[in-house]
Design a protein around this motif. Sequence first.
Motif, PDB file in Angstrom:
ATOM      1  N   LEU A 140       1.625  -8.895  -5.617  1.00  0.00           N
ATOM      2  CA  LEU A 140       0.288  -8.680  -6.152  1.00  0.00           C
ATOM      3  C   LEU A 140       0.140  -9.491  -7.421  1.00  0.00           C
ATOM      4  CD1 LEU A 140      -2.363  -7.087  -5.791  1.00  0.00           C
ATOM      5  CD2 LEU A 140      -1.439  -5.424  -7.385  1.00  0.00           C
ATOM      6  N   GLY A 141      -0.946 -10.229  -7.526  1.00  0.00           N
ATOM      7  CA  GLY A 141      -1.128 -11.189  -8.606  1.00  0.00           C
ATOM      8  C   GLY A 141      -1.077 -10.601 -10.002  1.00  0.00           C
ATOM      9  N   VAL A 142      -0.872 -11.464 -10.961  1.00  0.00           N
ATOM     10  CA  VAL A 142      -0.587 -11.079 -12.338  1.00  0.00           C
ATOM     11  C   VAL A 142      -1.691 -10.229 -12.951  1.00  0.00           C
ATOM     12  CG1 VAL A 142      -0.242 -12.002 -14.672  1.00  0.00           C
ATOM     13  CG2 VAL A 142       0.897 -13.076 -12.721  1.00  0.00           C
ATOM     14  N   THR A 143      -2.949 -10.539 -12.691  1.00  0.00           N
ATOM     15  CA  THR A 143      -4.046  -9.847 -13.361  1.00  0.00           C
ATOM     16  C   THR A 143      -4.480  -8.578 -12.635  1.00  0.00           C
ATOM     17  OG1 THR A 143      -5.689 -11.162 -12.175  1.00  0.00           O
ATOM     18  CG2 THR A 143      -4.917 -12.015 -14.289  1.00  0.00           C
ATOM     19  N   GLY A 149      -6.061   5.557  -2.978  1.00  0.00           N
ATOM     20  CA  GLY A 149      -6.678   6.877  -2.868  1.00  0.00           C
ATOM     21  C   GLY A 149      -7.864   7.047  -3.787  1.00  0.00           C
ATOM     22  N   GLY A 150      -8.231   8.293  -3.982  1.00  0.00           N
ATOM     23  CA  GLY A 150      -9.400   8.617  -4.785  1.00  0.00           C
ATOM     24  C   GLY A 150     -10.242   9.672  -4.119  1.00  0.00           C
ATOM     25  N   GLY A 151      -9.742  10.238  -3.018  1.00  0.00           N
ATOM     26  CA  GLY A 151     -10.460  11.287  -2.302  1.00  0.00           C
ATOM     27  C   GLY A 151      -9.460  12.200  -1.619  1.00  0.00           C
ATOM     28  N   THR A 152      -9.435  12.160  -0.302  1.00  0.00           N
ATOM     29  CA  THR A 152      -8.522  13.024   0.445  1.00  0.00           C
ATOM     30  C   THR A 152      -7.348  12.260   1.047  1.00  0.00           C
ATOM     31  OG1 THR A 152      -9.854  12.764   2.454  1.00  0.00           O
ATOM     32  CG2 THR A 152     -10.368  14.631   1.022  1.00  0.00           C
ATOM     33  N   SER A 153      -7.454  10.933   1.148  1.00  0.00           N
ATOM     34  CA  SER A 153      -6.376  10.161   1.743  1.00  0.00           C
ATOM     35  C   SER A 153      -6.473   8.707   1.302  1.00  0.00           C
ATOM     36  CB  SER A 153      -6.424  10.240   3.269  1.00  0.00           C
ATOM     37  OG  SER A 153      -7.625   9.670   3.753  1.00  0.00           O
ATOM     38  N   GLY A 154      -5.458   7.971   1.616  1.00  0.00           N
ATOM     39  CA  GLY A 154      -5.336   6.571   1.224  1.00  0.00           C
ATOM     40  C   GLY A 154      -3.860   6.268   1.172  1.00  0.00           C
ATOM     41  N   LEU A 155      -3.371   5.343   1.993  1.00  0.00           N
ATOM     42  CA  LEU A 155      -1.933   5.162   2.150  1.00  0.00           C
ATOM     43  C   LEU A 155      -1.565   3.692   2.016  1.00  0.00           C
ATOM     44  CD1 LEU A 155       0.911   6.183   2.931  1.00  0.00           C
ATOM     45  CD2 LEU A 155       0.238   5.900   5.327  1.00  0.00           C
ATOM     46  N   LEU A 156      -0.608   3.414   1.136  1.00  0.00           N
ATOM     47  CA  LEU A 156       0.022   2.105   1.061  1.00  0.00           C
ATOM     48  C   LEU A 156       1.466   2.273   1.505  1.00  0.00           C
ATOM     49  CD1 LEU A 156       0.296  -0.856   0.300  1.00  0.00           C
ATOM     50  CD2 LEU A 156       0.589  -0.176  -2.087  1.00  0.00           C
ATOM     51  N   THR A 157       1.782   1.753   2.678  1.00  0.00           N
ATOM     52  CA  THR A 157       3.142   1.808   3.199  1.00  0.00           C
ATOM     53  C   THR A 157       3.803   0.465   2.973  1.00  0.00           C
ATOM     54  OG1 THR A 157       2.559   3.419   4.908  1.00  0.00           O
ATOM     55  CG2 THR A 157       4.573   2.145   5.248  1.00  0.00           C
ATOM     56  N   LEU A 158       4.915   0.472   2.272  1.00  0.00           N
ATOM     57  CA  LEU A 158       5.629  -0.757   1.990  1.00  0.00           C
ATOM     58  C   LEU A 158       6.576  -1.020   3.146  1.00  0.00           C
ATOM     59  CD1 LEU A 158       6.282  -0.157  -1.804  1.00  0.00           C
ATOM     60  CD2 LEU A 158       4.378  -1.325  -0.710  1.00  0.00           C
ATOM     61  N   ALA A 159       6.087  -1.761   4.128  1.00  0.00           N
ATOM     62  CA  ALA A 159       6.798  -1.947   5.389  1.00  0.00           C
ATOM     63  C   ALA A 159       7.864  -3.024   5.264  1.00  0.00           C
ATOM     64  CB  ALA A 159       5.810  -2.311   6.490  1.00  0.00           C
ATOM     65  N   GLY A 160       8.881  -2.952   6.131  1.00  0.00           N
ATOM     66  CA  GLY A 160       9.941  -3.940   6.142  1.00  0.00           C
ATOM     67  C   GLY A 160      10.923  -3.726   5.009  1.00  0.00           C
ATOM     68  N   THR A 161      11.990  -4.507   5.012  1.00  0.00           N
ATOM     69  CA  THR A 161      13.043  -4.342   4.001  1.00  0.00           C
ATOM     70  C   THR A 161      12.912  -5.312   2.839  1.00  0.00           C
ATOM     71  OG1 THR A 161      14.483  -5.842   5.231  1.00  0.00           O
ATOM     72  CG2 THR A 161      14.692  -3.486   5.710  1.00  0.00           C
ATOM     73  N   GLY A 162      12.042  -6.310   2.941  1.00  0.00           N
ATOM     74  CA  GLY A 162      11.903  -7.306   1.884  1.00  0.00           C
ATOM     75  C   GLY A 162      11.381  -6.713   0.592  1.00  0.00           C
ATOM     76  N   ALA A 163      11.729  -7.345  -0.522  1.00  0.00           N
ATOM     77  CA  ALA A 163      11.328  -6.863  -1.841  1.00  0.00           C
ATOM     78  C   ALA A 163       9.814  -6.884  -1.996  1.00  0.00           C
ATOM     79  CB  ALA A 163      11.975  -7.716  -2.922  1.00  0.00           C
ATOM     80  N   LYS A 164       9.297  -5.884  -2.670  1.00  0.00           N
ATOM     81  CA  LYS A 164       7.864  -5.788  -2.963  1.00  0.00           C
ATOM     82  C   LYS A 164       7.678  -5.837  -4.478  1.00  0.00           C
ATOM     83  CE  LYS A 164       6.937  -5.057   1.416  1.00  0.00           C
ATOM     84  NZ  LYS A 164       8.300  -5.043   1.947  1.00  0.00           N
ATOM     85  N   THR A 165       6.713  -6.631  -4.916  1.00  0.00           N
ATOM     86  CA  THR A 165       6.490  -6.809  -6.344  1.00  0.00           C
ATOM     87  C   THR A 165       5.034  -6.568  -6.686  1.00  0.00           C
ATOM     88  OG1 THR A 165       8.250  -8.464  -6.458  1.00  0.00           O
ATOM     89  CG2 THR A 165       6.691  -8.407  -8.280  1.00  0.00           C
ATOM     90  N   PHE A 166       4.803  -5.685  -7.660  1.00  0.00           N
ATOM     91  CA  PHE A 166       3.466  -5.450  -8.197  1.00  0.00           C
ATOM     92  C   PHE A 166       3.502  -5.866  -9.665  1.00  0.00           C
ATOM     93  CE2 PHE A 166       3.923  -2.549  -4.665  1.00  0.00           C
ATOM     94  CZ  PHE A 166       2.709  -2.645  -4.014  1.00  0.00           C
ATOM     95  N   THR A 167       2.845  -6.974  -9.981  1.00  0.00           N
ATOM     96  CA  THR A 167       2.918  -7.474 -11.346  1.00  0.00           C
ATOM     97  C   THR A 167       1.871  -6.856 -12.258  1.00  0.00           C
ATOM     98  OG1 THR A 167       1.620  -9.376 -10.662  1.00  0.00           O
ATOM     99  CG2 THR A 167       3.998  -9.652 -10.701  1.00  0.00           C
ATOM    100  N   GLY A 168       0.858  -6.242 -11.682  1.00  0.00           N
ATOM    101  CA  GLY A 168      -0.163  -5.571 -12.477  1.00  0.00           C
ATOM    102  C   GLY A 168       0.054  -4.074 -12.525  1.00  0.00           C
ATOM    103  N   ASN A 169      -0.894  -3.357 -13.113  1.00  0.00           N
ATOM    104  CA  ASN A 169      -0.815  -1.900 -13.193  1.00  0.00           C
ATOM    105  C   ASN A 169      -1.037  -1.269 -11.826  1.00  0.00           C
ATOM    106  OD1 ASN A 169      -0.474  -1.843 -16.047  1.00  0.00           O
ATOM    107  ND2 ASN A 169      -2.669  -2.184 -16.299  1.00  0.00           N
ATOM    108  N   VAL A 170      -0.428  -0.104 -11.614  1.00  0.00           N
ATOM    109  CA  VAL A 170      -0.569   0.639 -10.364  1.00  0.00           C
ATOM    110  C   VAL A 170      -1.083   2.036 -10.683  1.00  0.00           C
ATOM    111  CG1 VAL A 170       0.643   1.647  -8.401  1.00  0.00           C
ATOM    112  CG2 VAL A 170       1.240  -0.652  -9.172  1.00  0.00           C
ATOM    113  N   THR A 171      -2.158   2.449  -9.999  1.00  0.00           N
ATOM    114  CA  THR A 171      -2.724   3.788 -10.172  1.00  0.00           C
ATOM    115  C   THR A 171      -2.807   4.463  -8.807  1.00  0.00           C
ATOM    116  OG1 THR A 171      -4.060   3.098 -12.063  1.00  0.00           O
ATOM    117  CG2 THR A 171      -4.713   5.128 -10.951  1.00  0.00           C
TER     118      THR A 171
END
Length: 239
Positions: A140-143, A149-171
């Motif tokens: 996920l890009g730098v900015t 989510g924000g209601g009753t559901s919302g899913l981010l599944t980090l699939a596979g074994t490869g590394a995942k990187t979030f360079t910005g804020n996560v809420t």
Amino acid sequence: AGIENVAGNLTISGGTFDLGANTIARATSGGSLTVANGATLKIGGTGTLPANYTTYTIGANATSTVEYSGSGQTVAGINYGHLTLSGSGTATMLAGTTTIAGNLTLSGTVSTTTVVGLAVSGNLSIGDGTTLATASTFTLGVTGTTTVGGGTSGLLTLAGTGAKTFTGNVTINNGGTINQTAVAALAFGANVSINTGGTLTENTTSTISCAGNLQNDGTYTASTGTHTFSGAATKTFGG
């Protein structure tokens, strides 16, 4: 659905061009399709990006928007400005969709799996009722800020074994879940906020690194993995 053939170029210079369930392909291969900054191309039905254009000038215009608003659509393999998936069913993201210069927004009840190496320079929003499964590598890009989510559901599944990187804020908001599943290494480059009703779930052999603060006012489902706070600044682990 109606089919219109264009003999030359197609330029959307402003406003919203809503195709509905129609298509506006080029009659023969050639020419260009341009969505200017601030303009929107909206595609409904089961349609995808208009075909037979040699050049697509969309991703270079970071504030342009392509919105797939139908059901069971194919997301064309090009670079985008803002990309919105607002329909239903499964949106299939084709290889070649590697860079989103603006925001990636999921709304409606759509579910999709990202392509390998997708980079989002703006914000990633996984709305109520939507699902996103990442490909084997995901940045996920730098900015950007990731909101789940924000209601009753919302899913981010980090699939596979490869590394995942979030360079910005996560809420993670109410009803939202980030599930690490089989991912061996998960890196947060900024702050992580798990709000009331939100969930972050580790896997059993996980390694999570966080360069910012982590505030848990929801559910942090830890496992036997390792959580590392990195960087020289003082960190807080609250909640």
